[in-house]
Design a protein around this motif. Structure first.
Motif, mmCIF file in Angstrom:
data_model
loop_
_atom_site.group_PDB
_atom_site.id
_atom_site.type_symbol
_atom_site.label_atom_id
_atom_site.label_comp_id
_atom_site.label_asym_id
_atom_site.label_seq_id
_atom_site.Cartn_x
_atom_site.Cartn_y
_atom_site.Cartn_z
ATOM 1 N N TYR A 2 -47.432 89.737 -15.458
ATOM 2 C CA TYR A 2 -48.027 88.398 -15.519
ATOM 3 C C TYR A 2 -49.034 88.372 -16.646
ATOM 4 O O TYR A 2 -49.912 89.246 -16.736
ATOM 5 C CB TYR A 2 -48.704 88.048 -14.202
ATOM 6 N N ASN A 3 -48.910 87.379 -17.534
ATOM 7 C CA ASN A 3 -49.795 87.224 -18.678
ATOM 8 C C ASN A 3 -50.771 86.086 -18.389
ATOM 9 O O ASN A 3 -50.361 84.929 -18.217
ATOM 10 C CB ASN A 3 -48.975 86.920 -19.932
ATOM 11 N N HIS A 58 -45.144 84.539 -16.068
ATOM 12 C CA HIS A 58 -44.536 85.822 -15.729
ATOM 13 C C HIS A 58 -43.487 86.163 -16.783
ATOM 14 O O HIS A 58 -42.833 85.291 -17.346
ATOM 15 C CB HIS A 58 -43.879 85.754 -14.355
ATOM 16 N N TYR A 59 -43.307 87.459 -17.008
ATOM 17 C CA TYR A 59 -42.345 87.905 -18.016
ATOM 18 C C TYR A 59 -40.906 87.719 -17.551
ATOM 19 O O TYR A 59 -39.995 87.641 -18.373
ATOM 20 C CB TYR A 59 -42.575 89.387 -18.345
ATOM 21 N N HIS A 60 -40.692 87.702 -16.253
ATOM 22 C CA HIS A 60 -39.359 87.534 -15.675
ATOM 23 C C HIS A 60 -39.458 86.568 -14.502
ATOM 24 O O HIS A 60 -40.539 86.252 -14.022
ATOM 25 C CB HIS A 60 -38.794 88.871 -15.181
ATOM 26 N N SER A 61 -38.303 86.152 -14.012
ATOM 27 C CA SER A 61 -38.271 85.279 -12.847
ATOM 28 C C SER A 61 -38.943 85.944 -11.649
ATOM 29 O O SER A 61 -38.676 87.113 -11.348
ATOM 30 C CB SER A 61 -36.816 84.941 -12.499
ATOM 31 N N VAL A 62 -39.781 85.194 -10.955
ATOM 32 C CA VAL A 62 -40.432 85.739 -9.759
ATOM 33 C C VAL A 62 -39.411 85.952 -8.644
ATOM 34 O O VAL A 62 -39.675 86.676 -7.685
ATOM 35 C CB VAL A 62 -41.561 84.811 -9.266
ATOM 36 N N PHE A 63 -38.231 85.340 -8.754
ATOM 37 C CA PHE A 63 -37.186 85.521 -7.749
ATOM 38 C C PHE A 63 -36.387 86.809 -7.963
ATOM 39 O O PHE A 63 -35.586 87.185 -7.118
ATOM 40 C CB PHE A 63 -36.229 84.324 -7.750
ATOM 41 N N GLY A 64 -36.621 87.468 -9.102
ATOM 42 C CA GLY A 64 -35.932 88.734 -9.340
ATOM 43 C C GLY A 64 -35.793 89.032 -10.807
ATOM 44 O O GLY A 64 -34.959 88.431 -11.489
ATOM 45 N N GLY A 83 -41.502 92.460 -24.247
ATOM 46 C CA GLY A 83 -42.078 92.393 -22.904
ATOM 47 C C GLY A 83 -42.104 93.700 -22.155
ATOM 48 O O GLY A 83 -42.666 94.700 -22.606
ATOM 49 N N THR A 84 -41.471 93.723 -20.986
ATOM 50 C CA THR A 84 -41.470 94.902 -20.123
ATOM 51 C C THR A 84 -40.475 95.964 -20.585
ATOM 52 O O THR A 84 -40.479 97.077 -20.052
ATOM 53 C CB THR A 84 -41.104 94.522 -18.678
#
Length: 226
Positions: free
Chosen positions: A23-24, A30-36, A68-69
């Protein structure tokens, strides 16, 4: 040279499929979907992007907007190893995660791999062979300032959402990316907003709408017209 000073507050979080994200706080994104994180990257960038590039091209050169990640890079590396197809991977990132933050990501544990730290530890701004089938070149800086004579088969467009970074979703940026692609090259992204589709078409792409990952109805694959 990479600036070792911390640019903004970032924290590692867990998404609904059990995989990590970040999380920025500067962009409130968020760098990716919070759902996955894992299922989103697998669907948008690997299934719709890399698998199709494997079918279309012999030699695969990937460009990622938003390292990102490192999840997209890791998944690509694993697919390159599995298929024994050589992939060169170039990425641009304005705010790299620290090695301490990257060490908190759980992708290697989930995927049974050991390459994520190697990807993050690779020096910036010079090519590094992580495996015999995967070479990475990470650039720290803005996409708008990025210049290269190389041409790519596939672009992972993984910038923060248009609401947070509107300057990266313009026709001018997509024209810059189109110029970096071989004819018939692909661009995949999670964002399917009408303005994004319109700007992609104006930049010379054929835009395809595809089923998205969980909790995301549509995502895009764009093909550079000859």
């Amino acid at each position: 040279m990479r600036n070792p000073e911390k640019k903004t507050e970032t924290r590692i979080v867990l998404t609904h499929d059990g995989s990590s994200s970040a999380y920025n706080s500067e962009f409130n994104q968020h760098y990716h979907s919070v759902f996955g994180a894992l299922q989103e990257s697998q669907r948008v960038y690997i299934e719709l992007g890399l698998y199709e590039a494997f079918k279309r091209f012999e030699h695969i050169s990937v460009f990622e907007m938003g390292f990102g990640t490192g999840l997209n890079a890791l998944l690509t590396l694993l697919e390159a190893e599995k298929s024994q197809r050589a992939v060169t991977y170039t990425a641009v990132e304005t705010q790299p995660l620290s090695l301490e933050e990257a060490s908190q990501l759980n992708f290697d544990a989930l995927l049974g791999s050991h390459h994520l730290n190697l990807v993050h530890e690779a020096p910036w701004n010079r090519p590094v062979a992580i495996t015999p089938f995967f070479q990475v070149l990470k650039h720290e800086g803005r996409l708008e300032d990025f210049r290269t004579e190389n041409r790519f088969n596939l672009i992972y467009f993984d910038a923060f959402a248009p609401e947070a970074q509107p300057e990266l979703w313009t026709q001018a940026v997509f024209e810059q990316l189109a110029a970096m692609l071989h004819p018939g090259g692909l661009l995949t992204t999670y964002c399917s907003k009408s303005s994004v589709k319109r700007n992609l078409r104006a930049a010379g792409f054929l835009v395809e709408k595809h089923r998205g990952p969980a909790h995301k109805r549509d995502v895009l694959r764009a093909v550079k017209l000859a």
